[in-house]
Design an enzyme around this catalytic site. Sequence first.
Site, short mmCIF file in Angstrom:
data_model
loop_
_atom_site.label_atom_id
_atom_site.label_comp_id
_atom_site.label_asym_id
_atom_site.label_seq_id
_atom_site.Cartn_x
_atom_site.Cartn_y
_atom_site.Cartn_z
N ARG A 12 3.13 6.51 -5.58
CA ARG A 12 2.12 6.80 -6.26
C ARG A 12 1.55 8.05 -6.05
O ARG A 12 2.49 8.39 -5.25
CB ARG A 12 0.74 6.40 -6.16
CG ARG A 12 0.03 5.95 -4.41
CD ARG A 12 -0.85 5.62 -4.18
NE ARG A 12 -0.89 4.93 -3.21
CZ ARG A 12 -1.97 4.58 -2.30
NH1 ARG A 12 -3.23 4.15 -3.34
NH2 ARG A 12 -2.90 4.57 -0.98
N ASN A 54 -7.74 10.14 -7.08
CA ASN A 54 -7.54 9.65 -5.98
C ASN A 54 -7.17 9.98 -4.70
O ASN A 54 -5.84 10.43 -4.82
CB ASN A 54 -6.92 8.03 -6.08
CG ASN A 54 -7.43 7.32 -4.61
OD1 ASN A 54 -8.64 6.14 -5.10
ND2 ASN A 54 -6.65 6.97 -4.11
N GLU A 55 -8.15 10.36 -4.01
CA GLU A 55 -7.74 11.21 -2.62
C GLU A 55 -6.55 12.43 -2.41
O GLU A 55 -5.77 11.80 -2.33
CB GLU A 55 -7.28 9.81 -1.53
CG GLU A 55 -8.49 8.72 -1.27
CD GLU A 55 -7.78 7.48 -0.10
OE1 GLU A 55 -6.38 7.74 -0.05
OE2 GLU A 55 -8.42 7.62 0.40
N GLU A 61 -14.35 4.27 0.40
CA GLU A 61 -13.43 3.17 0.77
C GLU A 61 -13.83 2.81 2.46
O GLU A 61 -13.50 4.02 2.62
CB GLU A 61 -12.40 3.99 0.73
CG GLU A 61 -11.84 3.41 -1.36
CD GLU A 61 -10.10 3.90 -1.19
OE1 GLU A 61 -9.28 3.88 0.05
OE2 GLU A 61 -10.03 4.44 -2.07
N TRP A 104 -0.98 0.47 7.18
CA TRP A 104 -0.25 1.23 7.44
C TRP A 104 -0.13 2.26 8.90
O TRP A 104 0.85 3.79 8.79
CB TRP A 104 -0.11 2.81 6.02
CG TRP A 104 -2.48 2.76 5.79
CD1 TRP A 104 -3.02 1.93 5.29
CD2 TRP A 104 -3.33 3.23 7.11
NE1 TRP A 104 -4.35 2.63 5.47
CE2 TRP A 104 -3.67 3.53 6.24
CE3 TRP A 104 -3.19 3.91 7.77
CZ2 TRP A 104 -5.37 3.63 7.19
CZ3 TRP A 104 -4.43 5.16 8.75
CH2 TRP A 104 -5.06 4.13 7.89
N GLU A 123 0.31 -2.82 -0.52
CA GLU A 123 -0.72 -3.46 0.49
C GLU A 123 -1.35 -4.65 0.17
O GLU A 123 -1.82 -4.87 0.71
CB GLU A 123 -1.58 -2.03 0.26
CG GLU A 123 -1.81 -0.89 -0.13
CD GLU A 123 -2.68 -0.22 -0.46
OE1 GLU A 123 -2.61 1.15 0.13
OE2 GLU A 123 -2.88 -0.01 -0.86
N LYS A 124 -0.27 -5.34 0.35
CA LYS A 124 -0.42 -7.48 0.54
C LYS A 124 -1.12 -7.49 1.66
O LYS A 124 -1.23 -8.22 2.12
CB LYS A 124 0.29 -7.81 0.05
CG LYS A 124 2.28 -7.70 0.57
CD LYS A 124 2.87 -9.03 -0.47
CE LYS A 124 4.43 -8.48 0.92
NZ LYS A 124 5.30 -7.02 0.67
N PHE A 125 -0.56 -6.65 2.70
CA PHE A 125 -0.82 -6.95 4.22
C PHE A 125 -1.99 -6.40 4.76
O PHE A 125 -2.69 -6.22 5.95
CB PHE A 125 -0.05 -6.92 4.98
CG PHE A 125 1.74 -8.09 4.66
CD1 PHE A 125 0.92 -8.79 4.27
CD2 PHE A 125 2.16 -7.74 4.53
CE1 PHE A 125 2.24 -10.05 3.78
CE2 PHE A 125 3.66 -8.46 4.46
CZ PHE A 125 2.86 -9.62 4.03
N HIS A 126 -2.87 -5.31 3.37
CA HIS A 126 -4.27 -4.61 3.79
C HIS A 126 -5.57 -5.69 3.94
O HIS A 126 -5.24 -6.73 2.73
CB HIS A 126 -4.00 -3.46 3.66
CG HIS A 126 -5.55 -2.31 3.57
ND1 HIS A 126 -6.01 -2.97 3.89
CD2 HIS A 126 -4.98 -1.10 3.72
CE1 HIS A 126 -6.47 -1.85 3.52
NE2 HIS A 126 -6.62 -0.28 3.71
C1 GAL Z 1 -6.66 4.64 0.82
C2 GAL Z 1 -6.45 4.69 -0.85
C3 GAL Z 1 -6.50 3.13 -1.29
C4 GAL Z 1 -5.86 2.26 -0.03
C5 GAL Z 1 -6.26 2.69 1.22
C6 GAL Z 1 -5.06 1.32 1.89
O1 GAL Z 1 -6.43 6.18 1.62
O2 GAL Z 1 -7.36 5.33 -1.49
O3 GAL Z 1 -5.44 3.15 -2.65
O4 GAL Z 1 -4.80 2.42 -0.70
O5 GAL Z 1 -5.99 3.48 1.61
O6 GAL Z 1 -6.21 1.59 3.26
#
Ligand code: GAL
Length: 680
Positions: A121, A159-160, A319, A327, A367-370
């Site tokens: 993305r 986004n960001e 968020e 990550w 991001e399945k482990f977030h």
């Molecule tokens: C942010 C992002 C989200 C998600 C999140 C995970 O920076 O806007 O979409 O990826 O990190 O920590």
Amino acid sequence: MPEHRTAAPRHTLARLPGLAFGGDYNPEQWPEEVWQEDVRLMREAGVNLVSVGIFSWALLEPEEGVHDFGWLDRVVDLLHEHGVRVDLATPTVAPPAWFYRAHPEALPVTREGVRYSFGSRGAICHNSPAYREAAARITAEVARHYAGHPALALWHVHNEYGAPVSACYCDTCAAGFRRWLADRHGALDALNEAWGTAFWGQRYTSYEQIDPPRLTPGTCNPSQQLDYKRFADAAMRENFRAERDILHRLSPGVPVTTNFMTALSQCDTVDYWAWGREVDVVTNDHYLITDGRRTHVNLAMAADLTRSVAGGAPWLLLEHSTSGVNWQPRNPAKAPGEMARNSLAHVARGSEGALFFQWRQSRRGSEKFHSAMVPQGGTETRVWREVTALGAGLEALAEVKGSRTVADAAMVWDWHSWWAQSAEGQPSVDHRPQERADSFYEALYDRHLTVDFAHPEADLSGYPLVVVPALYLTTLSAGENLRRYVENGGTLVVSYFSGIVDEHDAVHPGPYPGALRDVLGLTVEEWSPLLPGETVRVNGPDGTSARADMWSEAVVPAGAETVWSYDDGPSAGRAAVTRHRLGAGAAWYVSTRMDAAGTASVLRAARADAGLAERDDLPHDVEVVRRSGDGGDYLFVVNHSARPARVPLPDSGTELLTGERTTGALAVPPGAVRVVGPDR
Ligand code: GAL
């Protein structure tokens, strides 16, 4: 209005009842049956706002010009039926695969000349005309379709910005850079002068010869690098403005935001002072970085910076995480109670609620482990129990909405200065401006001072104490501003490597620290950075002494008094910390990296100059922050320690989370949060 000033947001989150609670909701990852469970659980947890559609472009426009809003209509209607408001995104951070097949040139190029591929993305060249057109079209489609929907509370653009790609170096960007430079510098002679192109034979005789600061065999011209960051920032802001204006036109009255990442070092090339003026509501994303530092201090700093970018007005945490992220190299889970402490610490510092990435933990994708509000393990989990408790807590705090956090001191911060000193060719690779900001912030935090951030040219007169960490790039007018601040009675604390260069990264004429010589009452003859592991001793008043490392220098007082001096090392016998009385105020200078005790000792003395009472009555690692509003004051007490805390209270009041009446002192269990509001 001067460049650096943040305009008061034009709208507020008034459309939301109480404080906002929820998260990013990605229903497209789930079959529709799950949506029913989602809204039921949202109600159970007290969720009242979710961010939807951030990555949905490929579903909303499956082929160029063909739109499918059916699924999103069902989602938004369902949320509305269940009393959940929507922060609806323009999906422009994730252009679909078909778009890139048609416009491969919209994929960004790295400094090394490598073009990114599709499959993640945020792969966006912000100067690509095809991207700009496609983004404007999908924004208008979404805006037309959902304008007036009763669930719509907020527009979430993109986004960001700046992550994960902070700048593209393609040929389209090169052409845009030339136009931007011509606008900024005018005649080419002015650019040659500003960039110092006489050095290494870099003189240009036509704008056409100028490229982005791509990979070069030796250090690339630092002024060119600095201007490129400004250009990249401006291009992203132009794209934000284009989407915002479409939303304002087609969906009037609904505030527009884009989620920032103000925590330093996360979005290189985003000048949030400038962005704060563009959004209707400032929103921020914050994640704990597990690098050994105290995460709650870093969180407080990001929240203070976000509030400052909002001009002191309330803002919204869009968020953060319920538990671990995925990550970092190692991603610890949050400890029991830590999530609520994080959320409420943001609220203490001005957030009008707490939202998470994300509502339901993904089963697929990177991001399945977030962590999420609804973990893989469902509702029989600690995370879910803490989520529902937090929802109830935020409901109990509804009345703080609209109140403003009260700061005691200010810290000067400027993204341009940070960019400039991040270039190669500096006196020491160990010097990092962010480290100076973190370290002074931590010292202020530990002395229970709430900090606003301010641009170096902002009006500082409301702050008794102003700290300036490594303001390498200091314009003459910023220097003037700081001098006036002190003359009028302010107390200033400035660290080394401040006042050195102008806005083009050219050293101010004469001895260091050019722009700050007058206010500090000294010159610096030579820097002498220390080697790794090398420390020096510095001696202060009344037999105090401290260790220092990384940096030392030859300070020559010219009006300033020496308060600490170097005992050994390359600057032995010379001034290490000075104080200059000027007009009705005082300016302190700290010429080395003192250990925590040394820094605290200097700040204690500066604080006395500033007339700020010490708060020795407050326990360590217990955060005490005040929000003040029409309804009265709210005292947030966040106990980050493992010990019960007792905090004296100026007035009797009501503790909003427990409903108990408080008088005299407040007991806060280990790891807990308490919020005392006016007497009921
Ligand atoms: C942010 C992002 C989200 C998600 C999140 C995970 O920076 O806007 O979409 O990826 O990190 O920590």
